[in-house]
Scaffold this active site. Structure first.
Site, PDB file in Angstrom:
ATOM      1  N   GLU A  85       0.837  -1.197   0.000  1.00  0.00           N
ATOM      2  CA  GLU A  85       0.000   0.000   0.000  1.00  0.00           C
ATOM      3  C   GLU A  85       0.880   1.258   0.000  1.00  0.00           C
ATOM      4  OE1 GLU A  85      -3.116   1.981   3.240  1.00  0.00           O
ATOM      5  OE2 GLU A  85      -1.832   0.282   3.793  1.00  0.00           O
ATOM      6  N   LEU A  87       1.354   5.131   1.084  1.00  0.00           N
ATOM      7  CA  LEU A  87       0.865   6.057   2.101  1.00  0.00           C
ATOM      8  C   LEU A  87       1.097   7.485   1.625  1.00  0.00           C
ATOM      9  CD1 LEU A  87       2.306   4.269   5.265  1.00  0.00           C
ATOM     10  CD2 LEU A  87      -0.003   4.082   4.307  1.00  0.00           C
ATOM     11  N   ASP A 191      14.909  -1.833  13.012  1.00  0.00           N
ATOM     12  CA  ASP A 191      15.790  -0.995  12.179  1.00  0.00           C
ATOM     13  C   ASP A 191      15.198   0.415  12.132  1.00  0.00           C
ATOM     14  OD1 ASP A 191      17.812  -0.161  10.509  1.00  0.00           O
ATOM     15  OD2 ASP A 191      17.004  -1.105   8.702  1.00  0.00           O
TER      16      ASP A 191
END
Length: 284
Positions: A85, A87, A191
């Site tokens: 997806e 954003l 991370d």
């Protein structure tokens, strides 16, 4: 730029491309693109299939563990491609920083259950470096055996770490039980440098994870090492006072990403490793 593997994956996902691939910045390890499709915009990543599988699993694990942070939905993966997806970016604000702190506190509240406390069911990668996650019950042992000692050995073998500095690292790793309490491992991004935090129209979002279970300060130490979290962020995260030994924990959990950067990018990070090591040795 549309190879056969990507076209097959898009067809399987019923995504008809409406334009060419638009390269995105920030992909130091993998190639990242945005693509307009007949079902809206998606983000595509091209990389080693095993690394992408670990990232997809990490995104799903984050999405399952937080309602306060946006995490891109994984639409599909295969043959060296990951489809996610897209954003919509927004400005970084004090409210967004507070929301990030609250969201990380929620994420880090998810304890291990029915498994060894620290680690993950599969190995993944931190950047281009393979990240061993074989679970251990004790967090000190996990930090020593899965994080510090393997990277210290790898850096030494490549001539990036002299014998004396390696000896000091090994001594710190062996002495963790002297000061660091054991605790149940919590789900961490793994991370979380500033480039893997996005501010979006849906609030702060996390991308590019290297998920496992460990001390939650792993994420905070990475944010302070490669970013500048605000006072609003820390007030929301701690929801009170920081632990008294936070400075020492911060330095400890910065050693792993610093060693990883030393391994990936060379000797410019050696002095930073030495400084963080001295902070741990001196108690913060």
């Amino acid at each position: 730029m549309f190879d056969d593997a990507l076209m097959a994956l898009l067809d399987r996902l019923d995504l008809g491309p409406r334009d060419s691939l638009e390269p995105l910045s920030g992909g130091d390890i993998a190639a990242v693109y945005r693509l307009a499709t007949d079902r809206g915009e998606v983000v595509l990543k091209r990389d080693d299939p095993e690394r992408l599988a670990g990232e997809a699993e990490g995104l799903r694990a984050l999405k399952a563990a937080t309602t306060r942070l946006a995490v891109p939905e994984v639409w599909g993966e295969g043959d060296g491609w990951l489809v996610m997806e897209a954003l919509t970016p927004a400005r970084r604000t004090a409210a967004g920083e507070r929301a990030l702190g609250e969201g990380l506190r929620e994420l880090h509240g998810v304890p291990a259950s029915g498994e060894a406390s620290h680690g993950w069911a599969r190995d993944n990668a931190c950047g281009a470096t393979p990240q061993p996650n074989a679970p251990l019950d004790d967090g000190r042992a996990f930090q020593r055996e899965r994080r510090l000692l393997p990277l210290a050995r790898a850096c030494h073998d490549r001539g990036l770490l002299d014998a004396r500095l390696r000896e000091r690292l090994e001594a710190v790793a062996q002495a963790l039980e002297d000061w660091l309490p054991d605790a149940s491992g919590r789900r961490v991004h793994g991370d979380l440098w500033s480039g893997n935090v996005l501010y979006t129209t849906r609030g702060p979002a996390l991308i590019d994870p290297a998920v496992y279970r460990h001390y939650p300060e792993v994420d905070l130490a990475m944010l302070t090492l490669f970013g500048a979290p605000s006072e609003a962020f820390f007030e929301a995260y701690w929801n009170g006072a920081a632990p008294a030994d936070w400075p020492r924990r911060e330095a400890l959990f910065q050693l792993y990403p610093l060693l990883n950067h030393l391994l990936l990018f060379g000797g410019a990070y050696r002095d930073a490793v030495a400084r963080a090591l001295t902070r741990v040795e001196r108690g913060g």
